[in-house]
Design an enzyme around this catalytic site. Structure first.
Site, mmCIF file in Angstrom:
data_model
loop_
_atom_site.group_PDB
_atom_site.id
_atom_site.type_symbol
_atom_site.label_atom_id
_atom_site.label_comp_id
_atom_site.label_asym_id
_atom_site.label_seq_id
_atom_site.Cartn_x
_atom_site.Cartn_y
_atom_site.Cartn_z
ATOM 1 N N ALA A 124 0.792 -1.231 0.000
ATOM 2 C CA ALA A 124 0.000 0.000 0.000
ATOM 3 C C ALA A 124 0.825 1.282 0.000
ATOM 4 C CB ALA A 124 -0.940 0.008 1.207
ATOM 5 N N VAL A 128 5.206 -10.316 2.110
ATOM 6 C CA VAL A 128 4.019 -11.161 2.215
ATOM 7 C C VAL A 128 4.269 -12.586 1.732
ATOM 8 C CG1 VAL A 128 2.444 -9.205 2.017
ATOM 9 C CG2 VAL A 128 3.139 -10.450 -0.060
ATOM 10 N N ASN A 159 -3.334 -6.804 -1.822
ATOM 11 C CA ASN A 159 -2.986 -6.000 -2.992
ATOM 12 C C ASN A 159 -1.537 -6.176 -3.433
ATOM 13 O OD1 ASN A 159 -3.224 -3.467 -4.835
ATOM 14 N ND2 ASN A 159 -1.543 -2.981 -3.431
ATOM 15 N N SER A 216 -6.925 -9.244 -11.662
ATOM 16 C CA SER A 216 -6.469 -8.575 -12.877
ATOM 17 C C SER A 216 -7.321 -9.015 -14.056
ATOM 18 C CB SER A 216 -5.009 -8.920 -13.160
ATOM 19 O OG SER A 216 -4.617 -8.463 -14.446
ATOM 20 N N TYR A 226 2.745 -13.496 -14.080
ATOM 21 C CA TYR A 226 1.757 -12.594 -13.486
ATOM 22 C C TYR A 226 0.343 -13.108 -13.741
ATOM 23 C CZ TYR A 226 -0.640 -8.177 -12.431
ATOM 24 O OH TYR A 226 -1.469 -7.198 -11.908
ATOM 25 N N ALA A 278 -0.631 -16.172 -14.437
ATOM 26 C CA ALA A 278 -0.855 -17.405 -13.679
ATOM 27 C C ALA A 278 -1.146 -17.107 -12.209
ATOM 28 C CB ALA A 278 0.361 -18.321 -13.808
ATOM 29 N N LYS A 317 -2.457 -14.330 -10.925
ATOM 30 C CA LYS A 317 -3.757 -13.682 -10.756
ATOM 31 C C LYS A 317 -4.907 -14.653 -11.002
ATOM 32 C CE LYS A 317 -2.374 -9.551 -9.616
ATOM 33 N NZ LYS A 317 -2.706 -8.940 -8.303
#
Length: 257
Positions: free
Chosen positions: A17, A68, A94, A146, A159, A161, A163
């Site tokens: 964030a 994360v 996010n 996405s 990316y 895969a 999402k």
């Protein structure tokens, strides 16, 4: 905007964030009176600046540096949020990274970095936050997906895969966590102009506006408003859904011209 009295005690953890869409989400939650934990990794100064902007809106906020994709970091982050605010009512997954390259050129290192951050990170944070939410009466989780879940984007194999995995994780988590009072949904943006995407094309906004039915590009605020809605009581019977915030971009067929 004045704080909503119904959310004054609520606490949101937003990953990734410090900038871009995540920052927009943190600020919009702050405008609605949420207390916000602003997470980012190796961007402590920028995350603290975002937290400061949230505090300027009249609510509480803190910045937490954590990766994360690492279970120990996620556990520490959640513990810090609980120690600071006493609870977690909303998790926004996010945090994400993107690498570009043709399928035959993607390295194992790039693949692991994207999957670990985007998909594994979503799993780890969901698991850790949900374990706390179930002890305080439930909560909401909103994952950021996405448009590449709907159509293939050449050059974005890892990316895309990750999402797509998040899209199914959303549905599965909604089914398993629903009995615990935890709703899980996904917001899937279309073309959104942020610092990173401006570097992708010479005229990113112009190019994508021309092919978007609403004839404009998305903004972090567009995504943030959807997140705030899904976290609210107005969405109390919505779970397991992916909301496409794309100006109609991915709902149109590729007609020949």
């Amino acid at each position: 905007m004045a704080a909503d009295d119904s959310t004054l005690a609520r606490v949101a953890l937003v990953t990734g964030a410090a900038r871009g869409i995540g920052q927009g989400i943190a600020l919009e939650l702050g405008r609605h009176g949420w207390r916000v934990a602003v997470n980012d990794y190796r961007a402590s100064r920028v995350a603290e600046e975002t937290a400061s902007q949230v505090r300027a809106l009249g609510t509480e906020a803190c910045a937490i540096d954590a990766n994360v994709g690492v279970a120990a970091d996620v556990a520490r982050m959640v513990d810090e949020v609980i120690a600071r605010f006493g609870r977690i009512d909303l998790l926004v997954n996010n945090a994400g990274v993107q690498t570009t390259g043709a399928l035959l050129d993607v390295t194992e290192t790039d693949w692991d970095r994207v999957i670990d951050t985007n998909l594994k990170g979503c799993f780890l944070c969901t698991q850790a936050a949900a374990r706390r939410m179930k002890d305080t009466g439930g909560g909401a989780i909103v994952n950021i997906g996405s448009g590449c879940c709907k159509v293939p984007f050449p050059g974005l194999v890892a990316y895309s895969a990750s999402k797509a995995g998040i899209d199914m994780l959303t549905k599965l988590a909604a089914v398993e966590l629903g009995p615990l009072g935890i709703r899980v949904n996904c917001v899937a943006p279309g073309a959104v102009e942020i610092e990173r995407t401006r570097l992708e094309r010479e005229d990113y906004a112009g190019d994508w506006s021309r092919v978007t039915p609403l004839r404009r590009i998305g903004t972090p605020l567009d995504i943030a408003r959807a997140v705030v809605f899904l976290a609210s009581e107005e969405a109390s019977f919505i779970t397991g859904q992916t909301i496409w915030v794309d100006g109609g971009l991915f709902g149109q067929p590729p007609w020949a011209t």
